[in-house]
Motif scaffolding. Structure first.
Motif, PDB file in Angstrom:
ATOM      1  N   GLU A 507      85.951 -57.332 125.041  1.00 48.52           N
ATOM      2  CA  GLU A 507      85.804 -56.703 123.727  1.00 48.52           C
ATOM      3  C   GLU A 507      84.703 -57.430 122.946  1.00 48.52           C
ATOM      4  O   GLU A 507      84.749 -58.640 122.773  1.00 48.52           O
ATOM      5  N   GLU A 508      83.740 -56.660 122.503  1.00 48.69           N
ATOM      6  CA  GLU A 508      82.683 -57.208 121.652  1.00 48.69           C
ATOM      7  C   GLU A 508      83.028 -56.883 120.200  1.00 48.69           C
ATOM      8  O   GLU A 508      83.070 -55.715 119.812  1.00 48.69           O
ATOM      9  N   THR A 512      81.916 -53.206 114.618  1.00 49.58           N
ATOM     10  CA  THR A 512      82.919 -52.375 115.288  1.00 49.58           C
ATOM     11  C   THR A 512      83.227 -53.010 116.639  1.00 49.58           C
ATOM     12  O   THR A 512      82.512 -53.892 117.108  1.00 49.58           O
ATOM     13  N   THR A 513      84.312 -52.544 117.243  1.00 48.32           N
ATOM     14  CA  THR A 513      84.723 -53.103 118.530  1.00 48.32           C
ATOM     15  C   THR A 513      84.213 -52.221 119.660  1.00 48.32           C
ATOM     16  O   THR A 513      84.447 -51.016 119.666  1.00 48.32           O
ATOM     17  N   LYS A 514      83.523 -52.840 120.609  1.00 47.17           N
ATOM     18  CA  LYS A 514      83.041 -52.136 121.783  1.00 47.17           C
ATOM     19  C   LYS A 514      83.630 -52.785 123.019  1.00 47.17           C
ATOM     20  O   LYS A 514      83.725 -54.018 123.092  1.00 47.17           O
ATOM     21  N   GLU A 515      84.048 -51.968 123.994  1.00 48.52           N
ATOM     22  CA  GLU A 515      84.724 -52.492 125.170  1.00 48.52           C
ATOM     23  C   GLU A 515      83.871 -52.265 126.423  1.00 48.52           C
ATOM     24  O   GLU A 515      83.190 -51.246 126.555  1.00 48.52           O
ATOM     25  N   TYR A 516      83.951 -53.236 127.329  1.00 46.87           N
ATOM     26  CA  TYR A 516      83.321 -53.132 128.643  1.00 46.87           C
ATOM     27  C   TYR A 516      84.398 -53.396 129.677  1.00 46.87           C
ATOM     28  O   TYR A 516      85.092 -54.416 129.610  1.00 46.87           O
ATOM     29  N   ASP A 535      75.259 -51.171 130.645  1.00 46.39           N
ATOM     30  CA  ASP A 535      75.019 -50.965 129.217  1.00 46.39           C
ATOM     31  C   ASP A 535      75.299 -52.207 128.381  1.00 46.39           C
ATOM     32  O   ASP A 535      75.355 -52.135 127.149  1.00 46.39           O
ATOM     33  N   TYR A 545      83.524 -62.388 121.435  1.00 48.93           N
ATOM     34  CA  TYR A 545      83.988 -61.666 122.611  1.00 48.93           C
ATOM     35  C   TYR A 545      85.402 -62.117 122.960  1.00 48.93           C
ATOM     36  O   TYR A 545      85.671 -63.324 123.054  1.00 48.93           O
TER      37      TYR A 545
END
Length: 687
Positions: A507-508, A512-516, A535, A545
């Motif tokens: 989780e970045e 906002t929270t972005k997931e990989y 990406d 993170y």
């Protein structure tokens, strides 16, 4: 209380600081009072206070900068307080001043540093010797006592430190041995907890499936009970209708008997009617013959009439000739004159006679014409009559044939009615038996209704037990989950449990929270390596993170993970112990599609049928013998005709295999959760 080295270092420095502060305050108050009494000068006090507080403040600043657990502080105390002690001892007027060193020196035991203590002891003895030399050993006894006490104190300190060190080493050895046993025990507890969690998961899944089955049974029993009540009602209704049918059969039997009598009477009447009809046919035939004779007579009359008509024409011709002859005679009489008057009279009479004959002939012709018309009408009527007689003859012949057939059919009908009468008697007997049977069926249906009610109640009880079992299993799962969390907090859940192939979520956290999502490729110590997501970009140095790794049925979570990009690899460095959570339990939905699967990457695909599916797992059944030993192995499965996944494989570990007479029911836990499946199950559950 947990052992933390920095905490005890802080406590040692804090205790030393407290003692140093107390001594400085006491010394300051005492020397100010001594200056007030005139025993010390202000200049001396200024030097004293400088030596007293400047090293103290330096030590305090170091503590603030380096932290209260810094190891430098004890050196600052040694130098600062030693300098003050040397100044005080060299300027003292009493023999007890040598003891000022002991309160701080005793605190050195807290640091358990023998070398530091020995340095202090040597320095202290040197300061005492300098003090004695300064005073020319004026009191040798006091000097011996001071040096002896000082040496004994430092020896005692050293003995205390060594004793404490040995004790700690012994305790540490014992603790290490115990800790090794504890670690082994914890590892066993950890493995057992894993097994318990897996077992609880299996029991929970089986409980859910059994509960679903019990719900189906309850619903089926409810439907069966309703259907049985309807059947019982229909049976009662059928019994009533059977009784009515029995009454109707009896009435029909009586009516059939009346029909038999009527048919017999009808046969008799039809025979009589047939005989009378035969007489009518004979009379009609005679009438037809007479009509033929009348027709012949009329034809002869027509011939005679034609002859009369011809003769009348001849008379008319003669009358015309007579009239012409009379005219000629009159003409000749006129020519003769008087001589021909008599002949003229005769001619006139002949002409009158001719005229009368012509008139009569005309009348006869008119009468004959009327007679001819009448004859023609009579001929037409007789012809039509003959035609009607012929038609009637044909119809009577057909009627005779029909009556004969009716008589024959009536006889056959009578025979059939007799057969029907016999059959109706048998039906009546069978109907009585059916009434008795229906009474027995009604009694049996009543017993079945009572049994179904009992079975329905038992099934409801069984379902409630399943619910209670599921609740207890969930409670056990929560307790074990808490235990796993505590083991994680205690450092027993580490990166050692993570291996390649496991899935993780990075989780970045920025605005906002972005997931990989990615799979682990390797683990080196506290560093987890994975293939770099296409990406992934480090957008800001301030980004935080968080890492969540799926380890079997648990989730290890670290916050504030170090992230680096190394060529094509993503390097994740974790610190500290992870938070450990049980994976979320998702609702299951029934699914009956056909599926194809492989076991541990085998090339040969097998065919099975789905049982249910959830966002975290799935189950299916198949008769493939290889499934018997599939527990713990990787199952790669593809569901046929399931547009949601669009041919995407589901990877899961088999956690249970049930042998159902050669058909193996397999439950799998997926390597990663699929929220789309959860939405699908939720949408289907409302239908």
């Amino acid at each position: 209380m947990e052992y933390e080295e920095s905490y005890f270092k802080k406590q040692a420095n804090k205790n030393t600081l407290l003692m140093w502060t107390t001594l400085n305050v006491i010394f300051t108050v005492l020397y100010i009072l001594e200056m007030i009494k005139g025993g010390r000068t202000p200049q001396y006090l200024a030097v004293f206070l400088s030596l007293c507080w400047i090293p103290y403040l330096i030590g305090l600043i170091v503590l603030k900068i380096k932290g209260f657990d810094t190891p430098i502080y004890c050196e600052i105390v040694s130098a600062g307080y030693g300098l003050l002690y040397f100044f005080v001892l060299m300027t003292t007027k009493t023999n007890v001043t040598y003891g000022y060193i002991f309160p701080v020196a005793s605190l050195l035991v807290l640091y358990k540093k023998r070398k530091l203590l020995i340095r202090w002891g040597i320095l202290n003895i040197l300061i005492l010797l300098a003090y004695l030399i300064k005073n020319n050993f004026h009191d040798i006894t006091d000097a011996e006592i001071q040096i002896g006490v000082t040496l004994l104190c430092y020896v005692a300190y050293d003995i205390a430190i060594r004793h404490m060190t040995r004790t700690e080493e012994a305790m540490l050895g014992s603790v290490k041995a115990d800790l090794a046993r504890v670690v082994r025990t914890i590892q066993q507890v950890k493995n057992a907890s894993h097994s318990i969690v897996d077992g609880v998961t299996v029991v929970s899944e089986l409980s859910d499936e059994n509960k679903d089955s019990a719900d189906l049974v309850v619903n089926s029993m409810e439907q069966l009970s309703e259907d049985n009540n309807i059947l019982q009602e229909k049976t009662r209704s059928s019994l009533d209708m059977t009784k009515q049918i029995s009454n109707q059969v009896e009435n029909v039997a009586a009516m059939v008997q009346e029909m038999v009598a009527l048919v017999e009477e009808s046969v008799s009447h039809s025979q009589t009617s047939s005989e009378q009809l035969a007489d009518v046919v004979n009379s009609t035939k005679e009438m037809a013959a007479l009509s033929t004779e009348v027709e012949q007579i009329l034809q002869e009359f027509q011939s005679e009439f034609d002859m009369v008509k011809a003769e009348t024409g001849t008379i008319e011709k003669i009358s015309g000739q007579t009239n012409l002859l009379a005219l000629n005679a009159s003409i000749e009489a006129a020519r003769a004159g008087e001589a021909g008057k008599g002949f003229a009279v005769v001619a006139d009479e002949i002409r009158d006679l001719s005229t009368g004959t012509k008139t009569s002939s005309t009348s006869i012709m008119n009468a004959l014409a009327n007679l001819e018309a009448t004859a023609e009408r009579m001929t037409d009527s007789i012809t039509k009559t003959l035609q009607l007689i012929n038609a009637t003859m044909n119809q009577i012949t057909q009627v005779d044939t029909s009556v004969a057939r009716i008589a024959t059919d009536a006889v056959r009908l009578g025979n059939n009615v007799q057969v029907i009468d016999i059959a109706m008697q048998e039906v009546e007997a069978s109907n009585r038996n059916m009434v008795d049977n229906m009474n027995q069926v009604t009694a049996v249906m009543g017993a079945m209704t009572a049994s179904i009610s009992e079975a329905d109640e038992s099934t409801r009880t069984m379902r409630n037990k399943y619910i209670e079992t599921s609740t207890n299993v969930l409670s056990i799962g929560n307790i074990v989950g808490q235990l796993m969390g505590e083991l994680g907090a205690g450092g027993f859940m580490t990166t050692e449990d993570i291996h390649s192939g496991m899935f993780f979520t990075l989780e970045e956290v920025l605005d906002t929270t972005k997931e990989y999502k990615q799979q682990v490729t390797n683990v080196k110590g506290s560093t987890i390596l994975a293939k770099l997501p296409t990406d992934f970009r480090v957008v800001s140095s301030s980004a935080i993170y968080n890492l969540s790794v799926i380890v079997d049925n648990r989730i290890y979570r670290w916050e504030s993970v170090g992230v680096e990009i190394k060529n094509t690899l993503l390097s994740l460095t974790v610190t500290g112990n992870p938070q450990v959570f049980n994976r979320r339990k998702y609702r299951r939905g029934p699914l009956f599609n056909q599926c194809h699967f492989t076991i541990d990457g085998s090339a040969m695909p097998y065919v099975g049928t789905m049982v249910n599916i959830s966002a975290g797992g799935y189950s299916f059944f198949s008769d493939a013998e290889e499934l018997k030993e599939a527990k713990g192995k990787l199952i790669e499965l593809e569901i046929d005709d399931f547009p949601l996944l669009d041919g995407q494989e589901l990877n899961g570990t088999a956690i249970r295999v049930t042998d159902n007479n050669g058909v193996y029911i397999v439950g799998c836990r997926m390597l990663s959760d699929n929220t789309e499946i959860d939405h699908y199950v939720e949408s289907r559950s409302g239908k």
